[in-house]
Motif scaffolding. Structure first.
Motif, PDB file in Angstrom:
ATOM      1  N   LEU A 135      -3.180  -4.890   3.216  1.00  0.00           N
ATOM      2  CA  LEU A 135      -3.600  -4.209   1.983  1.00  0.00           C
ATOM      3  C   LEU A 135      -4.108  -2.782   2.238  1.00  0.00           C
ATOM      4  O   LEU A 135      -4.485  -2.077   1.286  1.00  0.00           O
ATOM      5  CB  LEU A 135      -4.681  -5.026   1.269  1.00  0.00           C
ATOM      6  CG  LEU A 135      -4.247  -6.415   0.772  1.00  0.00           C
ATOM      7  CD1 LEU A 135      -5.424  -7.148   0.129  1.00  0.00           C
ATOM      8  CD2 LEU A 135      -3.098  -6.298  -0.234  1.00  0.00           C
TER       9      LEU A 135
ATOM     10  N   TYR B 238      -3.402   0.273   0.004  1.00  0.00           N
ATOM     11  CA  TYR B 238      -3.849   0.282  -1.397  1.00  0.00           C
ATOM     12  C   TYR B 238      -5.356   0.429  -1.565  1.00  0.00           C
ATOM     13  O   TYR B 238      -5.857   0.396  -2.685  1.00  0.00           O
ATOM     14  CB  TYR B 238      -3.391  -1.003  -2.098  1.00  0.00           C
ATOM     15  CG  TYR B 238      -1.974  -1.370  -1.753  1.00  0.00           C
ATOM     16  CD1 TYR B 238      -0.918  -0.545  -2.159  1.00  0.00           C
ATOM     17  CD2 TYR B 238      -1.682  -2.488  -0.991  1.00  0.00           C
ATOM     18  CE1 TYR B 238       0.389  -0.852  -1.818  1.00  0.00           C
ATOM     19  CE2 TYR B 238      -0.379  -2.808  -0.650  1.00  0.00           C
ATOM     20  CZ  TYR B 238       0.651  -1.985  -1.058  1.00  0.00           C
ATOM     21  OH  TYR B 238       1.931  -2.278  -0.719  1.00  0.00           O
TER      22      TYR B 238
ATOM     23  N   LYS C 114     -10.356  -5.113  -9.645  1.00  0.00           N
ATOM     24  CA  LYS C 114      -9.263  -4.792  -8.704  1.00  0.00           C
ATOM     25  C   LYS C 114      -7.919  -5.358  -9.169  1.00  0.00           C
ATOM     26  O   LYS C 114      -7.105  -5.793  -8.353  1.00  0.00           O
ATOM     27  CB  LYS C 114      -9.590  -5.263  -7.276  1.00  0.00           C
ATOM     28  CG  LYS C 114     -10.964  -4.799  -6.770  1.00  0.00           C
ATOM     29  CD  LYS C 114     -11.131  -4.948  -5.276  1.00  0.00           C
ATOM     30  CE  LYS C 114     -12.591  -4.660  -4.865  1.00  0.00           C
ATOM     31  NZ  LYS C 114     -12.855  -4.803  -3.436  1.00  0.00           N
TER      32      LYS C 114
ATOM     33  N   LEU D 224      -4.565  -4.561  -7.584  1.00  0.00           N
ATOM     34  CA  LEU D 224      -4.073  -5.215  -6.360  1.00  0.00           C
ATOM     35  C   LEU D 224      -3.346  -6.527  -6.649  1.00  0.00           C
ATOM     36  O   LEU D 224      -2.868  -7.193  -5.711  1.00  0.00           O
ATOM     37  CB  LEU D 224      -5.240  -5.457  -5.390  1.00  0.00           C
ATOM     38  CG  LEU D 224      -5.943  -4.196  -4.865  1.00  0.00           C
ATOM     39  CD1 LEU D 224      -7.110  -4.574  -3.951  1.00  0.00           C
ATOM     40  CD2 LEU D 224      -4.963  -3.299  -4.101  1.00  0.00           C
TER      41      LEU D 224
ATOM     42  N   TYR E 131      -0.159  -7.730  -4.850  1.00  0.00           N
ATOM     43  CA  TYR E 131      -0.168  -7.959  -3.395  1.00  0.00           C
ATOM     44  C   TYR E 131      -0.947  -9.196  -2.968  1.00  0.00           C
ATOM     45  O   TYR E 131      -1.073  -9.466  -1.779  1.00  0.00           O
ATOM     46  CB  TYR E 131      -0.738  -6.728  -2.678  1.00  0.00           C
ATOM     47  CG  TYR E 131      -0.216  -5.438  -3.246  1.00  0.00           C
ATOM     48  CD1 TYR E 131       1.131  -5.105  -3.101  1.00  0.00           C
ATOM     49  CD2 TYR E 131      -1.037  -4.579  -3.954  1.00  0.00           C
ATOM     50  CE1 TYR E 131       1.629  -3.940  -3.648  1.00  0.00           C
ATOM     51  CE2 TYR E 131      -0.543  -3.406  -4.508  1.00  0.00           C
ATOM     52  CZ  TYR E 131       0.790  -3.096  -4.356  1.00  0.00           C
ATOM     53  OH  TYR E 131       1.274  -1.947  -4.904  1.00  0.00           O
ATOM     54  N   VAL E 132      -1.529  -9.920  -3.931  1.00  0.00           N
ATOM     55  CA  VAL E 132      -2.339 -11.090  -3.559  1.00  0.00           C
ATOM     56  C   VAL E 132      -1.950 -12.299  -4.415  1.00  0.00           C
ATOM     57  O   VAL E 132      -1.505 -12.140  -5.555  1.00  0.00           O
ATOM     58  CB  VAL E 132      -3.856 -10.815  -3.729  1.00  0.00           C
ATOM     59  CG1 VAL E 132      -4.336  -9.782  -2.731  1.00  0.00           C
ATOM     60  CG2 VAL E 132      -4.193 -10.385  -5.150  1.00  0.00           C
TER      61      VAL E 132
END
Ligand SMILES: Nc1nc2c(ncn2[C@@H]2O[C@H](COP(=O)(O)OP(=O)(O)OP(=O)(O)O)[C@@H](O)[C@H]2O)c(=O)[nH]1
Ligand SMILES: Nc1nc2c(ncn2[C@@H]2O[C@H](COP(=O)(O)OP(=O)(O)OP(=O)(O)O)[C@@H](O)[C@H]2O)c(=O)[nH]1
Ligand SMILES: [Mg+2]
Ligand SMILES: [Mg+2]
Ligand SMILES: [Zn+2]
Ligand SMILES: [Zn+2]
Lengths: 223, 223
Positions: free
Chosen positions: A171, A174, B168, B171, B174-175
């Protein structure tokens, strides 16, 4: 006098805990068990690291796991899914594992001789710092999404750990996280702290962690 | 008896704290100050949310901030940079703010009538849950990098909060975080909990938070 009583009782709790932790340490010595206390904020990746490790090193080492959480058996379930022996401790209102909880868990878990015992603590970067569980190594995990100032702001945990894992490096593109700065901050608190960067998701850096782990496992004692 | 003493002292501490919290509550009532206790794991974005809020709403409302941390004045420095009155409390080994610390900080800070007082607690999803500071609202922040199981695993904090901010959201790609699942989990613990999704980095969702805040600010009392 009120304040005095509180401090006295706190000292008493820590003293009792330190005594029981030494007893755990003797137990681990006797069985040549490498006990590792995994600590971090909630969600930094303690269980994810265990899932990867227990899967990737299956057959190479013998493992057992103690899972600490306020509630749920989620983490123990995730560990069981890897085929590893695990036991869950629910602390309820409690904010950390203590040596007595670990001693009780050991009775049921019975880790094998020459095995590695992972103890995943309650997700909390503060309170578990004060409670020795009898472990040989204390591994603090910080993820790159938490900010590079964390070692300075929560120094006790970094001070009392032997290894720092910087997780979620996938990550990095980002988030505003300076790896060199976090390393400097961590070393300022504890200059002996070893540091490994990795990502449980991409797998990048895991070999460094596996090498570290293998270097800590003691050879079985000659009979 | 040892165990009894410990529990007695803990009850005593919480009782003393609750009394002082009520006194703070009276102080806030008298000055029509909206006191908001911001709680989360380390690094979920408490200070980032304050930086955005204090900058974006400057001129619209009057603010003051109490910053709680184990060590450093980093967060108070970040608040000062926005031009807002702030005071730092360092808890040292302590794992949460308590009502007495807040009472002491108020003496120097002297929040204005009809203002909003933000109290950023120590980054800890466990211990601050038990300590009333006299606040009107308790806002728990969880970031999408922490995992959608957190409300179930750390229920006390979600149970005692009035608003949950999911931070967040930039993000999310990406998670592995399921927004609907975390909402269900949070509502299971506290069905009255309001929930707002936002990103302090991209700014997405901040207007929802600002609306919430404005809806909580009480009109100045007619003289
Ligand atoms: N992007 C990314 N996500 C990760 C990584 N490691 C873990 N995660 C995610 O981070 C979240 C939390 O991971 P966990 O392993 O449950 O963290 P934990 O420290 O065990 O959490 P608690 O036991 O609740 O304190 C999950 O959504 C994981 O998928 C990583 O290297 N990269
Ligand atoms: N990508 C992304 N990063 C964020 C967001 N909000 C905060 N961060 C980052 O998260 C890290 C921690 O933010 P802070 O605001 O310091 O968090 P905190 O909760 O105040 O931390 P403590 O006071 O130490 O507990 C920093 O690196 C921020 O830049 C967001 O919405 N998206
Ligand atoms: Mg876990
Ligand atoms: Mg902060
Ligand atoms: Zn604690
Ligand atoms: Zn505590």
């Amino acid at each position: 006098p009120h304040q005095k009583t509180v401090i006295d009782v706190e000292k008493d709790i820590l003293y009792q805990n330190d005594m029981l932790a030494q007893r755990n340490r003797g137990y681990f010595d006797a069985k040549n068990v490498l006990a590792i206390n995994l600590v971090s904020s909630p969600g930094s990746g303690k269980t994810s690291l265990l899932e990867r490790t227990l899967t990737d090193l299956k057959g190479e080492m013998e493992f057992a796991v103690i899972e600490g959480d306020q509630q749920t058996t989620n983490d123990a379930d995730r560990i069981h899914a890897t085929g590893t022996k695990a036991t869950q401790i629910n602390t309820g209102k409690g904010c950390h594992l203590d040596a007595d909880m670990v001693a009780n868990a050991l009775k049921g878990l019975k880790p094998k001789e020459n095995s590695v015992l992972f103890i995943e603590n309650v997700g909390n970067l503060v309170c578990p710092a004060m409670f020795d569980l009898g472990e040989k190594e204390r591994v603090v995990i910080i993820s790159v999404t938490e900010g590079d100032d964390k070692p300075l702001k929560y120094p006790d945990m970094f001070h009392s750990s032997t290894l720092c894992i910087i997780n979620k490096t996938d990550l990095l593109p980002y988030v505003p996280f300076d790896i060199e700065k976090v390393k400097l901050n961590a070393k300022r608190i504890n200059h002996q702290l070893e540091i490994i960067e990795l990502s449980c998701t991409s797998g990048e850096g895991l070999p460094l962690w596996y090498s570290w782990l293998k270097s800590k496992v003691l050879a079985p004692e000659p009979v």
